[in-house]
Design a protein around this motif. Structure first.
Motif, PDB file in Angstrom:
ATOM      1  N   VAL A   1      17.892 -11.192  -9.180  1.00 22.15           N
ATOM      2  CA  VAL A   1      17.455 -10.778  -7.537  1.00 22.15           C
ATOM      3  C   VAL A   1      16.596  -9.925  -7.878  1.00 22.15           C
ATOM      4  CG1 VAL A   1      18.635  -8.941  -5.802  1.00 22.15           C
ATOM      5  CG2 VAL A   1      20.217  -9.700  -7.138  1.00 22.15           C
ATOM      6  N   ASP A   2      15.529 -10.136  -6.777  1.00 17.08           N
ATOM      7  CA  ASP A   2      14.627  -9.186  -6.488  1.00 17.08           C
ATOM      8  C   ASP A   2      14.221  -8.247  -6.072  1.00 17.08           C
ATOM      9  OD1 ASP A   2      13.948  -9.984  -4.292  1.00 17.08           O
ATOM     10  OD2 ASP A   2      12.784 -11.892  -4.250  1.00 17.08           O
ATOM     11  N   PHE A   3      13.018  -7.538  -5.757  1.00 20.10           N
ATOM     12  CA  PHE A   3      13.311  -5.840  -5.483  1.00 20.10           C
ATOM     13  C   PHE A   3      13.085  -5.957  -4.358  1.00 20.10           C
ATOM     14  CE2 PHE A   3       8.771  -6.022  -5.234  1.00 20.10           C
ATOM     15  CZ  PHE A   3       7.937  -5.944  -5.833  1.00 20.10           C
ATOM     16  N   THR A   4      12.388  -7.065  -3.470  1.00 22.05           N
ATOM     17  CA  THR A   4      12.460  -7.917  -2.144  1.00 22.05           C
ATOM     18  C   THR A   4      13.936  -7.192  -1.665  1.00 22.05           C
ATOM     19  OG1 THR A   4      10.148  -9.289  -2.167  1.00 22.05           O
ATOM     20  CG2 THR A   4      11.702  -8.880  -0.132  1.00 22.05           C
ATOM     21  N   SER A   5      15.062  -7.706  -2.033  1.00 22.77           N
ATOM     22  CA  SER A   5      15.931  -8.113  -1.507  1.00 22.77           C
ATOM     23  C   SER A   5      16.583  -6.415  -1.899  1.00 22.77           C
ATOM     24  CB  SER A   5      16.967  -8.871  -2.145  1.00 22.77           C
ATOM     25  OG  SER A   5      18.081  -8.513  -2.623  1.00 22.77           O
ATOM     26  N   PHE A   6      16.256  -6.039  -3.172  1.00 20.46           N
ATOM     27  CA  PHE A   6      16.966  -5.037  -3.342  1.00 20.46           C
ATOM     28  C   PHE A   6      16.351  -3.820  -2.085  1.00 20.46           C
ATOM     29  CE2 PHE A   6      15.071  -0.122  -4.637  1.00 20.46           C
ATOM     30  CZ  PHE A   6      16.619   0.144  -5.156  1.00 20.46           C
ATOM     31  N   MET A   7      15.195  -3.034  -1.587  1.00 19.54           N
ATOM     32  CA  MET A   7      14.524  -2.857  -0.399  1.00 19.54           C
ATOM     33  C   MET A   7      15.234  -2.905   0.426  1.00 19.54           C
ATOM     34  SD  MET A   7      10.117  -2.571  -0.741  1.00 19.54           S
ATOM     35  CE  MET A   7      10.189  -1.666   0.400  1.00 19.54           C
ATOM     36  N   LYS A   8      15.430  -4.072   1.300  1.00 18.79           N
ATOM     37  CA  LYS A   8      15.836  -4.400   2.133  1.00 18.79           C
ATOM     38  C   LYS A   8      17.301  -4.513   1.964  1.00 18.79           C
ATOM     39  CE  LYS A   8      13.313  -8.247   3.623  1.00 18.79           C
ATOM     40  NZ  LYS A   8      12.789 -10.154   3.622  1.00 18.79           N
TER      41      LYS A   8
ATOM     42  N   VAL B   1      13.286   4.900  -8.265  1.00 15.99           N
ATOM     43  CA  VAL B   1      14.132   3.182  -9.987  1.00 15.99           C
ATOM     44  C   VAL B   1      12.947   2.596 -10.292  1.00 15.99           C
ATOM     45  CG1 VAL B   1      16.412   3.316  -8.623  1.00 15.99           C
ATOM     46  CG2 VAL B   1      14.361   1.623  -8.265  1.00 15.99           C
ATOM     47  N   ARG B   2      11.788   2.808  -9.868  1.00 11.42           N
ATOM     48  CA  ARG B   2      10.679   2.091 -10.849  1.00 11.42           C
ATOM     49  C   ARG B   2      10.019   3.436 -11.489  1.00 11.42           C
ATOM     50  NH1 ARG B   2       6.685   0.692  -7.731  1.00 11.42           N
ATOM     51  NH2 ARG B   2       4.973   0.380  -9.469  1.00 11.42           N
TER      52      ARG B   2
ATOM     53  N   GLY C   1      14.411   2.370   1.522  1.00 10.78           N
ATOM     54  CA  GLY C   1      14.557   1.425   1.144  1.00 10.78           C
ATOM     55  C   GLY C   1      13.778   1.301   0.568  1.00 10.78           C
ATOM     56  N   GLY C   2      12.089   1.313   0.779  1.00 11.80           N
ATOM     57  CA  GLY C   2      11.218   1.610  -0.318  1.00 11.80           C
ATOM     58  C   GLY C   2      11.110   2.602  -0.599  1.00 11.80           C
TER      59      GLY C   2
ATOM     60  N   ARG D   1       0.982  -1.407  -0.297  1.00 10.39           N
ATOM     61  CA  ARG D   1      -0.100   0.030  -0.023  1.00 10.39           C
ATOM     62  C   ARG D   1       0.899   1.113  -0.320  1.00 10.39           C
ATOM     63  NH1 ARG D   1      -3.533  -3.253   3.849  1.00 10.39           N
ATOM     64  NH2 ARG D   1      -2.197  -2.357   5.281  1.00 10.39           N
ATOM     65  N   GLU D   2       2.338   0.786   1.062  1.00 14.28           N
ATOM     66  CA  GLU D   2       2.678   3.018   0.986  1.00 14.28           C
ATOM     67  C   GLU D   2       3.355   2.635  -0.286  1.00 14.28           C
ATOM     68  OE1 GLU D   2       6.321   4.621   4.224  1.00 14.28           O
ATOM     69  OE2 GLU D   2       5.140   2.063   4.448  1.00 14.28           O
ATOM     70  N   TYR D   3       4.217   1.395  -0.833  1.00  8.76           N
ATOM     71  CA  TYR D   3       5.204   2.229  -2.227  1.00  8.76           C
ATOM     72  C   TYR D   3       4.319   1.918  -3.446  1.00  8.76           C
ATOM     73  CZ  TYR D   3       8.303   1.861   1.681  1.00  8.76           C
ATOM     74  OH  TYR D   3       8.569   2.550   3.013  1.00  8.76           O
TER      75      TYR D   3
END
Length: 498
Positions: free
Chosen positions: A195-202, A243-244, A236-237, A106-108
């Motif tokens: 890599v997925d974007f979950t890892s990117f945020m963390k 970048v999106r 991260g979020g 929801r936030e991002y």
């Protein structure tokens, strides 16, 4: 959406051992994904920077690669390009939004079902001397021709046929993606990272956030990005939103790629200058966070990470360079596929030849000082701004010095400074027409502490009345600077100034 030296036990130029197990796949092609494209390419590039640190010993690295899911992208590959100098990585970004919490979605603005597809494809070349990393973005909608293969989902045998580049992963996973990219670029891929974007945020959060500066406000209702002009430390979020975003301005994907380049450079600056690589505890925290979502070939493990890091101790933002494949037709229509991005074949061939020959991509800039403070990014390129300087003091030659200093940082000055109506000006004044307010703000950035004074009818020429407070002109540059034949920027050109 961080970087890789040859293994310490292998001879220079040797290849990694044959990979083993294979996994891969994704949804069937043909379904259009209109969700905003995110920048996991940044996470992939960050992985290479963060995973190498000469200050971290084997004790810290031990066990880190056990969390990497392995794939076999090189299985049964034949007639591959000849190996060149240096090491080449294919970095692929996948969706992975099923791992995001409902609150984060929801936030991002991460609604919708995961597509299990590639949203980003990049080539990263690490030079043989380990002093330069070249990052080349391959548009996901690039016109491509996949070789004959067996569909991962249906098992159907397919002949070679045209697709958008990201469809190669959907049809044949990592193996078909590598084969397709090698056929298009004639660059031999040494390692594969996904890599997925979950890892990117963390990972960004584990690094303590990343500093980004912008010369103009950035708003994107699709991603929720909302930044005022200035410097920001993104979580991260927030970094994922940055970048999106493709709807900040009319530049669409081009602007998005340029922002991603700036972000990658900022990540490198944070990793190399923020103590991440020199702090074993912090290094392991960041690395283990990132590796939790990485898929890679079996030839890339902790031993290779450590060896690469030992060779890259002096790596800085200026050691990195970023480019996108030259585009000939951004809307090349293909029957049954739709609009694709057609490369400029002669320019693209020249770009990838430079990569194979291990040559720098960034254009040489004769006369540019190699050291000194980084220029401050501004909205309007100084060369587009006409400036008339007046001396508002009794200091002999002040007008000439200000004119010369402004011209040295790129402004189009008249080179004919005049004497002001008043000789008692204490604070430098910038007189401008309200219609050219963006140009005036660029001039005021170069003259910190100056007073902005709007005067209707002033015209496009900005008047600078030098006051007694004048000390120096701060170097400035366009936020998206000159990028040469291949659209190249180096990392130190796009990070925030000191």
């Amino acid at each position: 959406m961080p970087q890789p030296h040859r293994p310490t036990r292998r001879a220079p130029g040797s290849q990694p051992p044959p990979p083993r197990s294979a996994r891969g796949g994704g949804p069937r092609p043909g379904r259009r994904d209109d969700r905003p494209r995110w920048g996991v390419r940044v996470a992939a590039v960050l992985s290479l920077v963060v995973l190498g640190s000469g200050a971290v010993g084997h004790a810290v690295m031990t066990g880190l690669d056990t969390g990497i899911e392995r794939v076999d992208p090189f299985k049964d590959m034949k007639n591959r390009p000849q190996a060149g100098h240096g090491v080449n990585f294919l970095l692929v970004g996948t969706d992975g939004r099923e791992k995001i919490t409902p609150e984060e979605k929801r936030e991002y603005r991460l609604g919708g079902a995961p597509c299990h597809c590639t949203d980003t494809v990049m080539l990263v070349h690490l030079s043989a001397d380990r002093e330069r990393a070249s990052v080349i973005s391959l548009p996901r909608d690039s016109y491509a021709e996949v070789p004959a293969h067996q569909d991962l989902v249906t098992g159907t045998a397919h002949k070679a046929h045209p697709v958008k580049l990201n469809a190669a992963y959907a049809e044949g996973g990592p193996n078909l993606t590598v084969r397709t990219v090698e056929n298009m670029t004639r660059v031999k891929i040494d390692h594969y990272l996904e890599v997925d974007f979950t890892s990117f945020m963390k990972t960004v959060d584990a690094m303590g956030g990343v500093e980004i500066c912008t010369a103009k406000a950035m708003h994107d209702t699709y991603t929720g990005l909302d930044l005022l002009p200035g410097t920001h430390r993104l979580t991260g979020g927030q970094a994922l939103q940055y970048v999106r975003s493709r709807h900040v301005d009319g530049a669409s994907d081009l602007g998005r790629m340029q922002r991603q380049q700036r972000f990658i450079a900022a990540l490198i600056k944070q990793a190399t200058g923020g103590g991440v690589l020199l702090n074993p505890v912090k290094f392991k925290e960041v690395s283990s966070t990132l590796l939790g979502s990485v898929r890679a070939d079996r030839g890339f493990g902790s031993e290779q990470m450590l060896a690469l890091g030992q060779a890259m101790r002096g790596f800085t933002p200026s050691s990195s360079e970023f480019a996108s494949v030259p585009v000939g037709d951004p809307s090349f229509q293909v029957k049954g596929i739709g609009s694709t991005v057609k490369w400029d074949e002669p320019k693209a061939a020249k770009l990838f030849e430079a990569l194979r020959q291990d040559q720098p991509l960034a254009p040489a800039r004769p006369g540019q000082a190699p050291h000194g403070p980084a220029p401050v990014p501004v909205d309007v390129p100084p060369k587009q701004i006409r400036v008339q300087v007046e001396n508002g003091t009794r200091i002999d030659g002040l007008g000439g010095r200000v004119d010369a200093a402004l011209r040295a940082t790129g402004f189009d000055t008249t080179q004919a400074p005049a004497t002001g109506a008043s000789r008692e000006v204490r604070r430098t004044v910038i007189v401008y027409d309200p219609r050219w307010d963006r140009s005036a703000r660029t001039v005021s950035t170069a003259l910190p502490g100056s007073e902005l004074r709007a005067v209707a009818g002033q015209g496009r020429t900005v008047l600078v009345i030098a006051g007694a407070d004048f000390k120096k002109v701060v170097p400035v540059r366009a936020e998206d600077p000159y990028q040469g034949e291949f659209g190249v920027v180096t990392g130190d050109q796009v990070v925030c100034g000191s």
